[in-house]
Design a protein around this motif. Structure first.
Motif, PDB file in Angstrom:
ATOM      1  N   LEU A 122       0.864  -1.191   0.000  1.00 20.78           N
ATOM      2  CA  LEU A 122       0.000   0.000   0.000  1.00 20.78           C
ATOM      3  C   LEU A 122       0.894   1.232   0.000  1.00 20.78           C
ATOM      4  CD1 LEU A 122      -2.763  -1.111   2.521  1.00 20.78           C
ATOM      5  CD2 LEU A 122      -2.681  -1.398   0.041  1.00 20.78           C
ATOM      6  N   ASN A 123       1.488   1.435  -1.147  1.00 19.52           N
ATOM      7  CA  ASN A 123       2.521   2.451  -1.297  1.00 19.52           C
ATOM      8  C   ASN A 123       2.341   3.124  -2.652  1.00 19.52           C
ATOM      9  OD1 ASN A 123       5.188   3.568  -2.023  1.00 19.52           O
ATOM     10  ND2 ASN A 123       5.869   2.582  -0.143  1.00 19.52           N
ATOM     11  N   PRO A 124       2.495   4.444  -2.720  1.00 16.43           N
ATOM     12  CA  PRO A 124       2.326   5.133  -4.016  1.00 16.43           C
ATOM     13  C   PRO A 124       3.272   4.620  -5.102  1.00 16.43           C
ATOM     14  CG  PRO A 124       2.451   6.724  -2.205  1.00 16.43           C
ATOM     15  CD  PRO A 124       2.801   5.391  -1.625  1.00 16.43           C
ATOM     16  N   ASP A 125       4.420   4.020  -4.700  1.00 17.16           N
ATOM     17  CA  ASP A 125       5.370   3.511  -5.691  1.00 17.16           C
ATOM     18  C   ASP A 125       4.902   2.200  -6.312  1.00 17.16           C
ATOM     19  OD1 ASP A 125       7.032   5.649  -5.200  1.00 17.16           O
ATOM     20  OD2 ASP A 125       8.176   4.602  -3.648  1.00 17.16           O
ATOM     21  N   CYS A 126       3.907   1.562  -5.707  1.00 14.97           N
ATOM     22  CA  CYS A 126       3.390   0.297  -6.233  1.00 14.97           C
ATOM     23  C   CYS A 126       2.298   0.575  -7.269  1.00 14.97           C
ATOM     24  CB  CYS A 126       2.831  -0.563  -5.105  1.00 14.97           C
ATOM     25  SG  CYS A 126       4.084  -1.098  -3.911  1.00 14.97           S
ATOM     26  N   THR A 127       2.059  -0.406  -8.119  1.00 15.27           N
ATOM     27  CA  THR A 127       1.032  -0.252  -9.148  1.00 15.27           C
ATOM     28  C   THR A 127      -0.358  -0.388  -8.529  1.00 15.27           C
ATOM     29  OG1 THR A 127       0.978  -2.622  -9.655  1.00 15.27           O
ATOM     30  CG2 THR A 127       2.582  -1.271 -10.862  1.00 15.27           C
ATOM     31  N   ALA A 128      -1.363   0.045  -9.270  1.00  9.19           N
ATOM     32  CA  ALA A 128      -2.748  -0.077  -8.795  1.00  9.19           C
ATOM     33  C   ALA A 128      -3.119  -1.542  -8.580  1.00  9.19           C
ATOM     34  CB  ALA A 128      -3.702   0.573  -9.800  1.00  9.19           C
ATOM     35  N   LEU A 129      -2.603  -2.433  -9.445  1.00 12.37           N
ATOM     36  CA  LEU A 129      -2.893  -3.860  -9.288  1.00 12.37           C
ATOM     37  C   LEU A 129      -2.308  -4.389  -7.983  1.00 12.37           C
ATOM     38  CD1 LEU A 129      -3.998  -6.532 -10.397  1.00 12.37           C
ATOM     39  CD2 LEU A 129      -1.814  -6.860 -11.585  1.00 12.37           C
ATOM     40  N   GLU A 130      -1.073  -3.991  -7.664  1.00 14.59           N
ATOM     41  CA  GLU A 130      -0.447  -4.420  -6.415  1.00 14.59           C
ATOM     42  C   GLU A 130      -1.217  -3.886  -5.205  1.00 14.59           C
ATOM     43  OE1 GLU A 130       4.173  -4.679  -8.096  1.00 14.59           O
ATOM     44  OE2 GLU A 130       3.385  -2.811  -7.275  1.00 14.59           O
ATOM     45  N   ASN A 131      -1.652  -2.621  -5.292  1.00 21.15           N
ATOM     46  CA  ASN A 131      -2.473  -2.037  -4.222  1.00 21.15           C
ATOM     47  C   ASN A 131      -3.759  -2.837  -4.031  1.00 21.15           C
ATOM     48  OD1 ASN A 131      -1.751   1.358  -5.325  1.00 21.15           O
ATOM     49  ND2 ASN A 131      -0.578   0.056  -3.983  1.00 21.15           N
ATOM     50  N   PHE A 132      -4.410  -3.109  -5.144  1.00 29.95           N
ATOM     51  CA  PHE A 132      -5.714  -3.788  -5.108  1.00 29.95           C
ATOM     52  C   PHE A 132      -5.593  -5.195  -4.539  1.00 29.95           C
ATOM     53  CE2 PHE A 132      -8.855  -6.536  -7.306  1.00 29.95           C
ATOM     54  CZ  PHE A 132     -10.010  -6.007  -6.753  1.00 29.95           C
ATOM     55  N   GLU A 133      -4.608  -5.945  -5.013  1.00 31.73           N
ATOM     56  CA  GLU A 133      -4.455  -7.323  -4.537  1.00 31.73           C
ATOM     57  C   GLU A 133      -4.094  -7.358  -3.055  1.00 31.73           C
ATOM     58  OE1 GLU A 133      -3.278  -9.745  -8.601  1.00 31.73           O
ATOM     59  OE2 GLU A 133      -1.659  -8.860  -7.437  1.00 31.73           O
ATOM     60  N   SER A 134      -3.307  -6.398  -2.612  1.00 31.17           N
ATOM     61  CA  SER A 134      -2.973  -6.308  -1.194  1.00 31.17           C
ATOM     62  C   SER A 134      -4.220  -6.054  -0.358  1.00 31.17           C
ATOM     63  CB  SER A 134      -1.953  -5.197  -0.964  1.00 31.17           C
ATOM     64  OG  SER A 134      -1.772  -4.966   0.416  1.00 31.17           O
ATOM     65  N   LEU A 135      -5.055  -5.109  -0.804  1.00 31.70           N
ATOM     66  CA  LEU A 135      -6.292  -4.786  -0.074  1.00 31.70           C
ATOM     67  C   LEU A 135      -7.233  -5.978  -0.011  1.00 31.70           C
ATOM     68  CD1 LEU A 135      -6.904  -1.207  -1.533  1.00 31.70           C
ATOM     69  CD2 LEU A 135      -6.414  -1.740   0.858  1.00 31.70           C
ATOM     70  N   MET A 136      -7.320  -6.727  -1.105  1.00 30.39           N
ATOM     71  CA  MET A 136      -8.186  -7.914  -1.132  1.00 30.39           C
ATOM     72  C   MET A 136      -7.723  -8.968  -0.130  1.00 30.39           C
ATOM     73  SD  MET A 136     -10.671  -7.610  -3.397  1.00 30.39           S
ATOM     74  CE  MET A 136     -11.080  -9.227  -4.058  1.00 30.39           C
TER      75      MET A 136
END
Length: 943
Positions: free
Chosen positions: A723-737
């Motif tokens: 959950l970091n601005p340097d990560c992609t939206a896909l990485e953010n999304f999968e982490s949240l899931m």
């Protein structure tokens, strides 16, 4: 008025004001200024110390609480507040005896104090229980010591006693008793007799480690008693378990002196390192001089180099430059030039992994040469070694220097390339390759392979060395043939994934692949030859046609996995690179259309990707590898200390985990357990890849199954790192899931997530414009709302409830469900939250949206929210009565369109609650009589 113009008493008053507001940092600054402004040790200064201790207590900085209370008590002995605060700090640090002593002093000084009595009672029970436990441990330790160190006792009983002592040493009381009973000297005496009983030796080593853990003073005493050479003696074995235990013990000694622990993010404590500088430097010297010890085993040598490598990057320890100063580089180069083929009296024992480990170590040392002068010193030391070897006219010296250059090319590549670029070095290697001496041919082949890493070097070798390699491939010695084959494979792949660059004729790559396959699948070939065959494939698999050919060859893939399972460090590069290529898990350069057109206009070469590298083909390869058990190979290879190799392993894991149908296989074969350390320690990209793989597993598989036991707690941090601005939206999304699934497990996990700072990171994504991110973040918050600590966060002075009200009426049904679900739980748990709903300007529109929603689940949540609000307080219920909400509730109880009976039942209970408040028929004035006050604890307040 500035702080410098204020008197000490004025500074104290300012500190008190900030303390009452909860501004701990500001209060701390004022109290500190007051202390510094007061020269005399008077009563006022004692108050300043006590007040600062109160701030430290709020900040949970318990060591500083104790220090300040000690200072206050020097001025005012038996001061109740200072004693009370020190008591609280001691209890928090689990120093119960000291806390109990202070609590007793408080009661003696202030017998009427009600705040201390329950604490004293609680501490009394704890101290009594600990006393009983200590008595039991003391008796147990005495019994086990008698049994373990009595030579007349049966061997099996001594082993059992030593293992029992190991268990007892893990408790602070047991460790202290053993140390006082002189267990160290007993261990020394016992091991002089039990030289061949590895069970007892391993237990003894582990006991020493436990006694040294987190206790620098005790460690120093132990070192004085047994000496550093004892650790090397324990390390000198071919028993892997014993060597691992000794390595762990030595790392614990270093950790105790430097303030580290075994967690990946642990760092040395600067003050502690300065205090024990001589001990740490002696430890390094001991390790460095042992690297070339001719009497130790190869396994022990590898372990010593690994210890240096694991700690060389800490700038506080400053090992990298010290290694150069004490001629450690020359010793490591001596190890790197060693060959198993040269066996004579003073030869070093090495393993197949020794040179690989040494190359990684050299690379790490060079990485930590942060400025040019340090790099120059590094290169000068390497030059000195190379020149000394080349001055010797013997063939053996030339062979050794070539082997050392190969090791450099596998480690600090820039240094190795600068050596190869010198006049005559590459020519010397090519001459060695063209001789009839098989050893020279092998060594030269390996160096040519390593040297062809850069395009200019590859072109030089293609021009000068291809014919030599082809000739060597005709050799009758399989070792030479396979090395020559790998050289040809590497040169063949110098164009990378660009299909337009073909150094050799069409079809050459497939022919070389077939040749590598023959070596790989032949069980009669020794491990070394099969390892080289895999390395050949690692270069050839840049070619998409080779990838497709290889992935269909189940026998070859299985043979490669079998080679990897051995865990030999020297095989890691070949296997992992092959897998990365098969998975297309390497970094791909983003192609910007405008730049592409510009390159075409400028007639620049434009790389082209093969059609067999399209996603459909890649996904098929990933599923095939997953089902063939590639996870077992990755688990075996992940024990490497090379950060670059760890990154490659993480890339393969992440690529495999992108395919949902093989995630279960990854978990079954130990992939999740292996991914955790990869996600916490390694390169930035490697950690990100491993974390995303964990997220993908956490999405598909029940977290309690995927991450059993403590592992479910440990996986939270890597997921939060995504959950970091340097990560992609896909990485953010999968982490949240994944976090959403984990947050739904139990309350202790939810509390741990909040403790790790999950809330603020997750909450920020609720404000994203990206629909999927906003939805996923709201769903996580919905699950976290089951935790009382989350409820408290919404009760504070903020607009969080207001935003939940807004999201409850979101157009996206999933977001609305999650937000209204969170709001339903929040209003059930908190009267404050019910009142805060009115902070939103559009709260009534949101309530209307929920109550009239065609989705029965959303409607159900809406009715629950309204019911909770009405039942919370009369004030909230009265505000709702002023609107049309009551009419809607009545309509819901009677409407035939409402199929969900729960909705009707909850609506009815809400109306009953309103009737109980006597608000439905006639509105009445709010009754605000219920304010009650509690007397402040005088020991908690600042003065």
């Amino acid at each position: 008025m500035t702080k410098s113009n204020l008197s000490p008493l004025e500074l104290k008053e300012k500190g008190n004001e900030e303390f009452q507001k909860g501004n701990w940092d500001e209060a701390l600054r004022y109290y500190t200024s007051a202390i510094k402004s007061t020269n005399e040790n008077n009563i006022e200064k004692a108050v300043f110390y006590k007040n600062r201790a109160a701030v430290y207590l709020k900040q949970k900085d318990y060591d500083n609480v104790i220090k300040d209370c000690n200072e206050a008590l020097k001025i005012c002995p038996n001061d109740p507040k200072a004693l009370f605060r020190r008591c609280q700090a001691f209890e928090a640090l689990e120093k119960y005896e000291e806390a109990y002593r202070d609590a007793r002093f408080v009661i003696s000084a202030d017998p009427a104090n009600k705040a201390v009595k329950p604490i004293l009672s609680r501490l009394f029970e704890i101290v009594q229980e600990r006393h009983k436990q200590n008595s039991r441990i003391t008796a147990k330790v005495s019994q086990m010591l008698e049994m373990a160190f009595n030579i007349d006792t049966n061997g099996e009983k001594r082993e059992m006693a030593m293992n029992n002592l190991l268990v007892l040493s893990r408790e602070s009381t047991g460790a202290e008793i053993m140390f006082k009973e002189g267990i160290i000297l007993n261990i020394l005496k016992l091991l002089k007799v039990e030289k061949n009983n590895d069970e007892i030796i391993i237990a003894a080593i582990r006991i020493v480690a436990e006694l040294c853990k987190n206790n620098a003073e005790r460690t120093s005493t132990i070192i004085r008693e047994i000496g550093l050479p004892w650790f090397l003696e324990m390390l000198n074995s071919n028993n892997k378990q014993r060597v691992t235990a000794a390595q762990h013990c030595m790392q614990i000694v270093l950790n105790s002196y430097s303030g580290m622990d075994n967690k990946p993010d642990s760092k040395p404590n600067k003050e502690l390192c300065e205090k024990y500088k001589n001990e740490i430097d002696t430890f390094l010297s001991c390790l460095v001089f042992s690297t070339t010890n001719r009497t130790i085993t190869g396994l022990a040598r590898d372990t010593i180099i690994e210890l240096i490598m694991r700690n060389v990057h800490y700038s506080v320890l400053d090992w990298a430059e010290k290694l150069v100063d004490i001629r450690g580089l020359q010793r490591l180069m001596e190890v790197s030039s060693e060959l198993e083929e040269y066996k004579y009296e003073s030869a070093m024992n090495i393993t197949p992994s020794t040179r690989t480990i040494t190359s990684v170590c050299l690379g790490k040392i060079y990485e930590n040469m942060y400025y040019d002068a340090a790099k120059d010193k590094f290169c000068a030391a390497i030059d000195e070694f190379i020149k000394d070897k080349l001055l010797d006219p013997e063939v053996e010296s030339k062979v050794r220097v070539t082997v050392a250059i190969t090791t450099l090319l596998l480690g600090p590549l820039d240094v190795g390339n600068s050596i190869v670029a010198r006049d005559g070095i590459l020519q010397m290697i090519l001459v060695m390759a063209s001789t009839d001496d098989s050893l020279q041919q092998k060594v030269a082949c390996e160096c040519i392979i390593a040297a062809a890493s850069k395009k200019d070097k590859a072109n030089t070798i293609i021009n000068q060395g291809v014919n030599i390699l082809k000739k060597l491939y005709q050799s009758k010695d399989d070792g030479i043939r396979v090395r020559a084959l790998v050289g040809l494979c590497k040169l063949s792949s110098s164009g990378g994934t660009d299909v337009t660059i073909k150094p050799f004729a069409d079809g050459a790559s497939l022919k070389l692949t077939a040749a590598c396959r023959r070596f790989l699948i032949n069980p009669k070939k020794d491990k070394d030859i099969r390892k080289w065959a895999v390395e050949g494939l690692s270069y050839l698999t840049f070619d998409a046609e080779v990838k497709e050919k290889l992935i269909e060859d189940t026998e070859a893939i299985q043979a490669m996995i079998d080679v990897a399972k051995v865990g030999d460090q020297s095989v890691i590069y070949g296997v992992i690179t092959t897998l990365v290529n098969l998975c297309n898990a390497y970094d791909k350069q983003e192609i910007i259309p405008e730049m592409l057109e510009l390159a075409k206009f400028a007639k620049q070469h434009i790389p082209e990707e093969h059609e067999l590298d399209d996603p459909d083909f890649v996904n098929k390869r990933l599923i095939t590898l997953g089902k063939l058990g590639v996870t077992t190979a990755l688990v075996a290879l992940a024990k490497t200390d090379s950060q670059n190799c760890k990154e490659l392993i993480a890339r393969v894991f992440n690529a495999i985990c992108s395919q949902q149908e093989v995630r279960g296989i990854v978990v079954q074969q130990g992939g999740a357990k292996t991914l955790l350390p990869l996600a916490l320690d390694g390169t930035v990209k490697g950690k990100k890849q491993a974390s995303q793989a964990l997220a993908r597993i956490g999405i598909t598989i029940n977290p309690e199954v995927a991450f059993p036991g403590q592992r479910i707690m440990e996986v939270i941090r890597p997921l939060l790192n995504l959950l970091n601005p340097d990560c992609t939206a896909l990485e953010n999304f999968e982490s949240l899931m994944a976090l959403c699934n984990i947050a739904g497990v139990n309350d202790s996990i939810r509390k741990h997530m909040l403790k790790e700072g999950a809330f603020s990171k997750i909450e920020s994504y609720m404000y994203e414009d990206h629909l999927m991110l906003q939805r996923a973040a709201t769903q996580v918050i919905n699950n976290l709302m089951m935790c009382e600590d989350t409820v408290k966060l919404y009760e504070g002075e903020n607009d969080r409830v207001k935003y939940l009200v807004i999201l409850s009426a979101d157009e996206d049904q999933e977001t609305s469900l999650a937000a209204s679900g969170a709001l339903a739980m929040l209003t059930a748990a908190s009267e404050k939250a019910c009142l805060k709903i009115f902070d939103s300007q559009n709260w009534l529109e949101s309530i209307h949206f929920l109550l009239a929603n065609p989705n029965p689940d959303i409607q159900h949540r809406g009715v629950v929210i309204v019911s909770n609000m009405i039942q919370s307080t009369k004030e909230v219920a009265a505000k709702l009565i002023e609107t049309d909400v009551m009419e809607i509730l009545m309509a819901l109880t009677k409407s035939e369109m409402v199929e969900n009976e729960k909705v009707k039942r909850i609506a009815s209970s809400a109306l009953e609650a309103a009737a109980n408040w006597q608000l439905i028929e006639k509105k009445s004035e709010d009754n605000n009589n219920a304010a009650s006050t509690t007397e402040d604890n005088p020991l908690e307040s600042v003065e």
